[in-house]
Scaffold this motif. Structure first.
Motif: not given
Lengths: 254, 463
Positions: B329-350
């Motif tokens: 529901x809108x305005x509810x406070x939720x607990x979140x997590x992200x799996x290490x596998x699902x984080x894609x890290x990219x070089x910044x071009x600049x």
């Protein structure tokens, strides 16, 4: 006021200047000198060997003129529409420029040139004058169709293995036929009925159908003149049917 | 499926039209039997690439090889490829049969064989009994099938398809995608497909070539391109994504949205600025406190058919998009997590704008086709070549082009959770990048100014 009322002035114009004169031609053609109904004027044409001969010459000249205009006009239109060969709009204007000047004046000037160079007036000079006068009317509709033709047709044909020569004959030419048809209409019809060009460029040595209509009207033979005009209208009407889909041909002019 | 043998090689191919670079040093190989998609927004150079392969255009530089041999000098009508054109280009003066037989007749194939091959290919595209039909009387989908049949009947080594489904409605497009995929499997020939539709590319391709601004951004399988985008452009163009600024703290540890996360990426160095991509379906809800990595407040929740799409504000103030089968529901406070596998890290071009300029006098520098005031530079003289750095958030954008020293337009924009990252294309064709909290749209005309104190000038040494 309803929107449809706006068309009233145009309807009046059409009635007075197009429908009424045509009706008058019809009425005069089917009357004798004293106002009685008759087919004699029309019958007279078919037994008048002079008129029939002139008619045949007119058709021949008109057909020759149209063919020459196609042969000269098509390549010209193709070059004008080809962006690699023609990068500027100026050349197109140059081709159309003569149309800005009155045809009669151009014809007179042409006749003067012939006499200046001592060229004998005859069929050759007549055809020259006609081609000169009517060529832009052939080039313009063909150019229009070629210019608007989707380039992907030619690419598709090449992609399917057609050499540039085959692309031209199998795709470009067939797809540009509406332009040719409309050019034929615009060149053939007026050349059948022209008389001024033959008067100035052959000194009336060659008489055209338009010439004998003019002669009859000038000498107050209104009824026979009207009958000849009517016959010419019918012939032209039939010839437009031969040029196929009229809609397409008209589209080429837009 | 695709073997290892290359059928097409593009080597250092460049192409410009009227001074504008459309393709910039393209290198690409295509394997025999592969379904390759050139994917990118309009103007990225994908259609130009296809037309170079087809032979309608010649490259300015570089070479195109077919089976290892240069085909630059071979005209399109001699290349063993056939094209399905975007608007089909069926010949309006010919009926369906004559359209399809066009190529075979040119090759002087005997009439009975033409008949047989046309029937076979019509059956393949499910258009039997349409031989006599006028092409103008066919629906878009039917014209499409005839166009495919006309190309395939010549048994090309490669079928080139230029956005062939773009003019069809969604349902028909989906059906045709499946049919194209089946045709590719049956025929075993190479397909090179151009589209701007990322979903279509993901569905159809063995390999996707993502292009932007005349350059190849990434080449990979659909899964690679989706899961491991190499830069923010690819991540944004393919699928939905949260693209965020982050810092690689050390190997396998990254911080973004004000929190630290474990990840699987290595080799970026320590404390290096990076771009981080997290797909909206990869942010998970949890009830357990020990699993929770951060909390957020649900701001909106929309039903999208299969899933719900939610926008949440993290406890640290970043906006994220989440897709989940369950609605919160809108305005509810939720607990979140992200799996290490699902984080894609990219070089910044600049990490900041860098321009080349020339000093006009002590307090003025000329660059990007304009002259800008800077702080007094006592060590530099007029005519000195300099490098000018401007931070992304120090570029002033103005509503009216004429108010700025430079005029440009918003070329590309990314939302980075708490601000927008814009690419501005100036009238002279230079790029500059801007971080801003203001909302701009793609295509907006803007004026650009810099404050004198924000220009960081250093002398440029000729290499």
């Amino acid at each position: 006021m309803k929107r449809s009322h706006w068309s009233i002035p145009y309807a009046v114009f059409l009635g007075v200047f197009v429908v009424l004169p045509l009706l008058l031609i019809l009425v005069y053609a089917l009357q004798d000198g004293s106002g009685h109904f008759t087919f004699a004027n029309i019958a007279r044409f078919f037994s008048d060997s002079d008129a029939l001969g002139t008619f045949a010459v007119s058709l021949e000249i008109a057909i020759e003129n149209t063919l020459i205009c196609i042969l000269l006009g098509y390549p010209a239109a193709w070059i004008l529409a080809n962006r690699e060969l023609n990068r500027s709009a100026v050349t197109i204007v140059l081709f159309i420029l003569p149309m800005w000047i009155n045809a009669l004046m151009r014809t007179l000037a042409t006749a003067e040139l012939f006499s200046m160079f001592g060229i004998q007036l005859g069929k050759g000079t007549l055809l020259f004058g006609m081609v000169y006068d009517y060529l832009p009317f052939m080039i313009y509709p063909i150019y229009n169709v070629l210019n608007k033709m989707d380039k992907s047709y030619a690419e598709a044909a090449q992609d399917l293995g057609a050499t540039p020569w085959k692309v031209f004959w199998k795709v470009t030419v067939p797809l540009s036929m509406p332009g040719v048809a409309s050019g034929v209409l615009m060149v053939f019809m007026p050349t059948v009925s022209t008389f001024a060009i033959s008067e100035f460029l052959t000194n009336n040595k060659i008489k055209l159908f338009g010439t004998i209509i003019q002669e009859n009207i000038n000498s107050s033979m209104w009824n026979y003149g009207a009958a000849l005009a009517l016959i010419m209208l019918v012939i032209i009407g039939i010839s437009t049917m031969f040029t196929g889909g009229r809609g397409e041909a008209e589209e080429a002019l837009i | 499926m695709a073997g290892e043998e290359h059928i097409i090689d593009l080597k250092h191919v460049s192409k410009s039209f009227g001074g504008k670079v459309v393709l910039d040093d393209i290198n690409l190989y295509i394997r025999k039997g592969e379904f390759v998609t050139l994917l990118g927004p309009s103007g990225c150079g994908k259609t130009t690439t296809l037309r170079l392969i087809a032979g309608f255009l010649a490259p300015d530089e570089g070479e195109i090889l077919l089976d290892g041999r240069d085909i630059s000098g071979i005209p399109p009508y001699k290349r063993p490829f056939n094209t399905v054109f975007q608007r089909y280009a069926l010949f309006p003066h010919l009926d369906v049969f004559e359209n399809i037989a066009f190529g075979l007749k040119l090759q002087k194939v005997p009439a009975d064989e033409i008949e047989q091959r046309v029937r076979k290919v019509l059956k393949m595209v499910s258009m039997t009994d349409y031989e006599e039909r006028d092409v103008d009387s066919l629906s878009g989908g039917q014209q499409q099938r005839v166009a495919i049949a006309r190309a395939l009947v010549n048994q090309p080594k490669i079928l080139l398809l230029d956005e062939p489904l773009a003019a069809l409605d969604l349902k028909l497009r989906k059906d045709m995608q499946i049919e194209l995929k089946e045709m590719h499997r049956e025929l075993g020939i190479t397909f090179i497909y151009v589209t701007h539709d990322q979903e279509e590319a993901l569905t159809l391709s063995d390999t996707i070539v993502v292009m932007d601004e005349g350059r190849i951004q990434q080449i990979g399988t659909p899964a690679e391109v989706y899961n491991e985008p190499v830069n923010a452009f690819v991540a944004d163009f393919i699928g939905e994504s949260n693209i965020l600024n982050g810092t690689m703290i050390r190997d396998r540890r990254v911080s973004f949205i004000g929190h630290e996360f474990d990840c699987v990426d290595e080799g970026f160095g320590e404390n290096k600025p990076v771009d981080v991509v997290v797909r909206p379906e990869d942010i998970y809800f949890t009830q357990k406190e020990e699993k929770t990595q951060f909390t957020a407040t649900v701001k909106s929740c929309t039903f999208k058919g299969v899933h719900y799409e939610m926008y949440v504000d993290s406890d640290t103030g970043y906006e994220l998009m989440i897709q989940n089968y369950d609605a919160y529901p809108v305005d509810s406070v939720v607990r979140l997590y992200i799996d290490p596998d699902d984080i894609q890290v990219m070089h910044k071009e600049r990490t900041c704008n860098t321009f080349e300029g020339v000093m006009k006098d002590e307090t003025h520098v000329e660059m990007l086709g304009g002259t800008f005031e800077c702080l007094p530079q006592p060590d530099l003289r007029a005519g000195d070549k300099v490098a000018v750095e401007v931070d992304f958030d120090k570029v002033d954008l103005l509503d009216h082009q004429e108010e700025g020293e430079l005029a440009g337009e918003v070329h590309f924009l990314l939302y980075k959770g708490d601000h927008y990252h814009l690419t501005i294309l100036t009238e002279d064709g230079d790029h500059l990048w801007v971080d801003t909290d203001d909302i701009w749209d793609k295509g907006d005309q803007v004026g650009v100014n810099f404050a004198p104190q924000d220009l960081k000038i250093s002398k440029r040494h000729e290499a």
